[in-house]
Structures are given as structure tokens and as C-alpha cells.
Design a protein around this motif. Structure first.
Motif, PDB file in Angstrom:
ATOM      1  N   ASN A 127      11.708  -9.400  23.334  1.00 54.94           N
ATOM      2  CA  ASN A 127      12.162  -9.707  24.691  1.00 54.94           C
ATOM      3  C   ASN A 127      11.133  -9.544  25.786  1.00 54.94           C
ATOM      4  OD1 ASN A 127      14.601  -8.273  23.125  1.00 54.94           O
ATOM      5  ND2 ASN A 127      15.370  -9.971  24.345  1.00 54.94           N
ATOM      6  N   GLY A 128      10.213  -8.563  25.651  1.00 55.08           N
ATOM      7  CA  GLY A 128       9.352  -8.308  26.798  1.00 55.08           C
ATOM      8  C   GLY A 128       8.025  -7.684  26.445  1.00 55.08           C
ATOM      9  N   MET A 184      21.405  -1.129  22.748  1.00 58.58           N
ATOM     10  CA  MET A 184      20.086  -1.681  23.092  1.00 58.58           C
ATOM     11  C   MET A 184      20.133  -3.195  22.997  1.00 58.58           C
ATOM     12  SD  MET A 184      16.380  -1.151  21.282  1.00 58.58           S
ATOM     13  CE  MET A 184      16.668  -2.531  20.183  1.00 58.58           C
ATOM     14  N   GLN A 185      20.061  -3.866  24.137  1.00 57.58           N
ATOM     15  CA  GLN A 185      20.111  -5.322  24.163  1.00 57.58           C
ATOM     16  C   GLN A 185      18.722  -5.950  24.057  1.00 57.58           C
ATOM     17  OE1 GLN A 185      22.188  -6.400  27.782  1.00 57.58           O
ATOM     18  NE2 GLN A 185      23.699  -4.791  27.484  1.00 57.58           N
ATOM     19  N   ALA A 241      20.488   3.132  27.656  1.00 56.40           N
ATOM     20  CA  ALA A 241      19.677   2.073  28.277  1.00 56.40           C
ATOM     21  C   ALA A 241      19.941   0.735  27.607  1.00 56.40           C
ATOM     22  CB  ALA A 241      18.200   2.429  28.169  1.00 56.40           C
ATOM     23  N   ASP A 242      19.700  -0.344  28.352  1.00 55.96           N
ATOM     24  CA  ASP A 242      19.812  -1.675  27.753  1.00 55.96           C
ATOM     25  C   ASP A 242      18.473  -2.183  27.243  1.00 55.96           C
ATOM     26  OD1 ASP A 242      18.555  -3.598  29.958  1.00 55.96           O
ATOM     27  OD2 ASP A 242      19.819  -2.160  31.008  1.00 55.96           O
ATOM     28  N   THR A 243      17.362  -1.573  27.691  1.00 53.22           N
ATOM     29  CA  THR A 243      16.020  -2.035  27.322  1.00 53.22           C
ATOM     30  C   THR A 243      15.189  -0.867  26.814  1.00 53.22           C
ATOM     31  OG1 THR A 243      16.097  -3.786  28.996  1.00 53.22           O
ATOM     32  CG2 THR A 243      13.927  -3.195  28.140  1.00 53.22           C
ATOM     33  N   LEU A 244      14.532  -1.066  25.667  1.00 51.51           N
ATOM     34  CA  LEU A 244      13.648  -0.070  25.088  1.00 51.51           C
ATOM     35  C   LEU A 244      12.230  -0.620  25.051  1.00 51.51           C
ATOM     36  CD1 LEU A 244      13.049   2.563  23.503  1.00 51.51           C
ATOM     37  CD2 LEU A 244      13.699   1.314  21.419  1.00 51.51           C
ATOM     38  N   GLY A 264      21.585  -2.698  17.800  1.00 53.06           N
ATOM     39  CA  GLY A 264      22.345  -3.657  18.596  1.00 53.06           C
ATOM     40  C   GLY A 264      21.532  -4.830  19.108  1.00 53.06           C
ATOM     41  N   TRP A 265      20.256  -4.889  18.730  1.00 49.38           N
ATOM     42  CA  TRP A 265      19.374  -5.926  19.257  1.00 49.38           C
ATOM     43  C   TRP A 265      19.559  -7.246  18.543  1.00 49.38           C
ATOM     44  CZ3 TRP A 265      15.032  -8.296  16.760  1.00 49.38           C
ATOM     45  CH2 TRP A 265      14.240  -9.100  17.605  1.00 49.38           C
ATOM     46  N   GLN A 266      19.361  -8.351  19.307  1.00 51.08           N
ATOM     47  CA  GLN A 266      19.376  -9.702  18.748  1.00 51.08           C
ATOM     48  C   GLN A 266      18.173 -10.451  19.264  1.00 51.08           C
ATOM     49  OE1 GLN A 266      22.935 -11.950  19.590  1.00 51.08           O
ATOM     50  NE2 GLN A 266      22.571 -13.388  17.918  1.00 51.08           N
TER      51      GLN A 266
END
Length: 342
Positions: A43-44, A1-2, A304-307, A336-338
Motif C-alpha cells: 500500500n505505501g 490492519m487494512q 491502527a489501520d496502517t502498519l 486482515g490485509w488485502q
């Protein structure tokens, strides 16, 4: 997860106990929440779009306001119902918001979800669909929208015009060159996910899948994401596409959290929507260390890269910021998030 962010339905109306949340309250709180999340390094911030309902409906003014009052956070939709949209006007609005934000718009579009009215898009002036759910309208509008944001000339210039004239075909303005790479298609089936991969747009995997073969929701969704990425590669598109999933996730860190969500841990659901037997994702509610293990076991979150966290926006800005901050501090790094602040 980025990356992670929030997905809000933007509900307003009676809250019980004589309390009322107005449409203005909902909009202003959405802006305040986005500002707070920007400061946290999230992030969003993304918004559902529903017409004829006490929810967010016309997202562009809200997204423009958020763009003007934040610095880093991505803002977007999940999803705009293309059956209701003039594709060229939407392309103009999207480009304007993208330019205001400095390229931070992530626009999710699709056929949309079931409505509270019958064929509401026809009341907006979009008729002639051969599909009882209007899917053909959505695809046709989307194709024109993509042509517009790609900068294709769509109207013949008037050589005698006092406002420039010339010959050839004119694109819509404004134009934001990077916007095409930040368009997402909301898909509820493997087939539509593969179609999105062939077209070359990112994937927003739906909160439900119109499939039910006995496997858990996360495995169905992970297969959908794999099929999407395979279709992207087979079509020869450059780079890596993005894929997002949404979940209801509540870290239980206070007595209030336990009061609201302590009994909300739920398994997958199976039911019928739009006439299809469908699988719905589970709700996660637990102490942070327990949540980490549960989410690491979720195959779709791993893929997925986005949650996107679906949030109870009616509970107010402070409450929702606390949920987001708890997730950012105690759960997301283990996935895995930053932070954008790092």
C-alpha cells in the motif's frame, strides 16, 4: 490492519568493508524499491526526513519521481520537520506531487525528531522561537500550511498586474482539492495525538512515546490512538481518520534472514530523549507463523489501520523486497490485509 508499507530512513555513507552507499545510490534504490512494492500490491512507501545528516532530507523530488513511475502505491513522509519549512512553498510542492500521483500523497509532518546539530532550523532562516526545541515554530508553520492547502487566499491580488490582476485574495497554486484529507501529524505523546484529532488530521504514532508509566509500549500507543479518535469525534469532523504505527518486523524465511536478524527479537526499551523519559517499541524477528501470533497480540497494531515496516535500506533493493514480499505473503493476510492487486 487494512494497509501496510515501509518506512525508510534513507541512510547512506560508509557500509564497512570498503563499501560506500552514496546519496545518489540511496535515492535511486528508494525509487526501485517503490516500483517493486507497487508490483507486489503493497500500500505505501514512506520516508523519514532528517537535515544535516546522511539520510533523506528534501523528500519532494523523490516522491515526485516515485509518483511518475508507479501506479497504485501511496507515497509519503514520516515525518517532515515543520521547523525547517516555508509553509507556502511546501504547500505548492505537496500539491504538485499529489496531482502528479493522482491523489496518492500521504504527507506526514510534525516538529521532527532530535537533530545532529543545534537548532538547525535557524540555519535555514527560521529564528525567533521561544521554545528550546522549536515546537512553536513547527505549529505556526503547520497552521499556515493547512490554510494554504485548504485553498485560502493568502496574498492580495494586484489589480494593475499584467498577469491577470483582479481584486481579492489569491491562493497559492497549484491546488489539489483532496490533499487536506491526507495530511498526518506525527505524535509522540497522548496530548499531541489529541491535538491532531481536534485539528482534523490523521495520526502517525511515533516509534517512541515520551511516556513511561510501566505499561508496555503497545498499550501506551493504543491508548494514544483511542484518545486521538475520541478527540476527532468530539470536534465533529466527518468520516474516520487514519492512524498508523511503525515497527521493525523481520519474517525469518531464509538462512540469510536468520544471520542478519535471528538474534534481534527485543523487548520494549526505556530511555531519555529530549529530556523526557520515553518508551521505545520492540523489534519482532521470527518465523512467519510465530510473527502472526505476536503481532495479533500487539494492541496498537490491532488498533491502527496502517502498519509501516522500518526497513534496513542499506542492505539494498533485492533484500528489502524479499522482506516485504515475505511479510505480504506469509504474515499480513492473517492480520486482515488485502493486496491492492486483489
Amino acid at each position: 490492519m487494512q494497509r501496510f508499507g515501509t518506512l525508510s530512513f534513507g541512510h547512506y555513507g560508509p557500509l564497512g568493508g570498503g563499501r560506500q552507499l552514496s546519496a545518489a545510490d540511496s535515492l535511486m534504490q528508494a525509487i526501485e524499491l517503490a516500483e517493486g512494492m507497487d508490483e507486489l500490491g503493497v500500500n505505501g512507501v514512506y520516508f523519514r526526513v532528517h537535515h544535516f545528516a546522511r539520510q533523506q532530507s528534501s523528500p519532494m523530488p523523490l516522491l515526485a519521481a516515485i509518483a511518475a513511475r508507479t501506479q497504485r502505491i501511496e507515497m509519503g513522509t514520516g515525518v517532515i520537520d515543520m521547523r525547517y519549512e516555508n509553509p507556502l512553498y511546501l504547500a505548492e510542492e505537496a500539491a504538485a506531487v499529489d496531482l502528479i500521483s493522482g491523489g496518492r500523497l500521504a504527507l506526514g509532518v510534525s516538529r521532527g525528531s532530535p537533530e545532529s546539530v543545534v537548532r538547525g532550523y535557524e540555519a535555514f532562516g527560521y529564528t525567533g522561537s521561544d521554545d528550546p526545541r522549536g515546537a512553536d515554530l513547527a505549529r505556526d508553520h503547520f497552521a499556515t500550511f493547512l490554510r494554504a492547502i485548504e485553498g485560502e487566499g493568502l496574498a492580495e491580488r494586484d489589480a494593475s498586474s499584467p498577469f491577470g490582476g483582479g481584486t481579492g485574495m489569491q491562493r497559492v497554486e497549484p491546488h489539489s482539492p483532496g490533499l487536506r484529507s491526507r495530511i498526518w501529524w506525527g505524535a509522540g505523546t497522548r496530548e499531541t495525538a489529541e491535538w491532531a484529532g481536534r485539528v482534523g488530521v490523521n495520526l502517525m504514532s511515533s516509534t517512541l512515546l515520551t511516556e513511561a508509566d510501566g505499561r508496555p509500549f503497545d498499550l501506551l500507543q493504543a491508548d494514544q490512538i483511542d484518545a486521538f479518535r475520541a478527540a476527532w469525534r468530539e470536534a465533529g469532523h466527518p468520516g474516520e481518520p487514519r492512524a498508523s504505527v511503525s515497527r521493525s518486523i523481520f519474517p525469518l524465511t531464509t538462512a540469510e534472514d536468520h544471520l542478519y536478524f535471528g538474534g534481534r527479537q527485543e523487548g520494549d526499551g526505556v530511555g531519555y530523549i529530549d529530556g523526557f523519559r520515553s518508551t521505545f517499541g520492540k523489534t519482532y524477528a521470527a518465523e512467519p507463523d510465530v510473527l502472526v501470533g505476536q503481532l495479533l497480540d500487539d494492541a496498537a497494531i490491532r488498533s491502527a489501520d496502517t502498519l509501516m515496516l522500518t526497513i534496513p535500506s542499506q542492505l539494498g533493493v533485492a533484500f528489502n523486497l524479499r522482506i516485504v514480499e515475505a511479510f505480504a505473503k506469509h504474515v499480513a493476510p492473517a492480520l486482515g490485509w488485502q493486496s491492492t492487486l486483489d
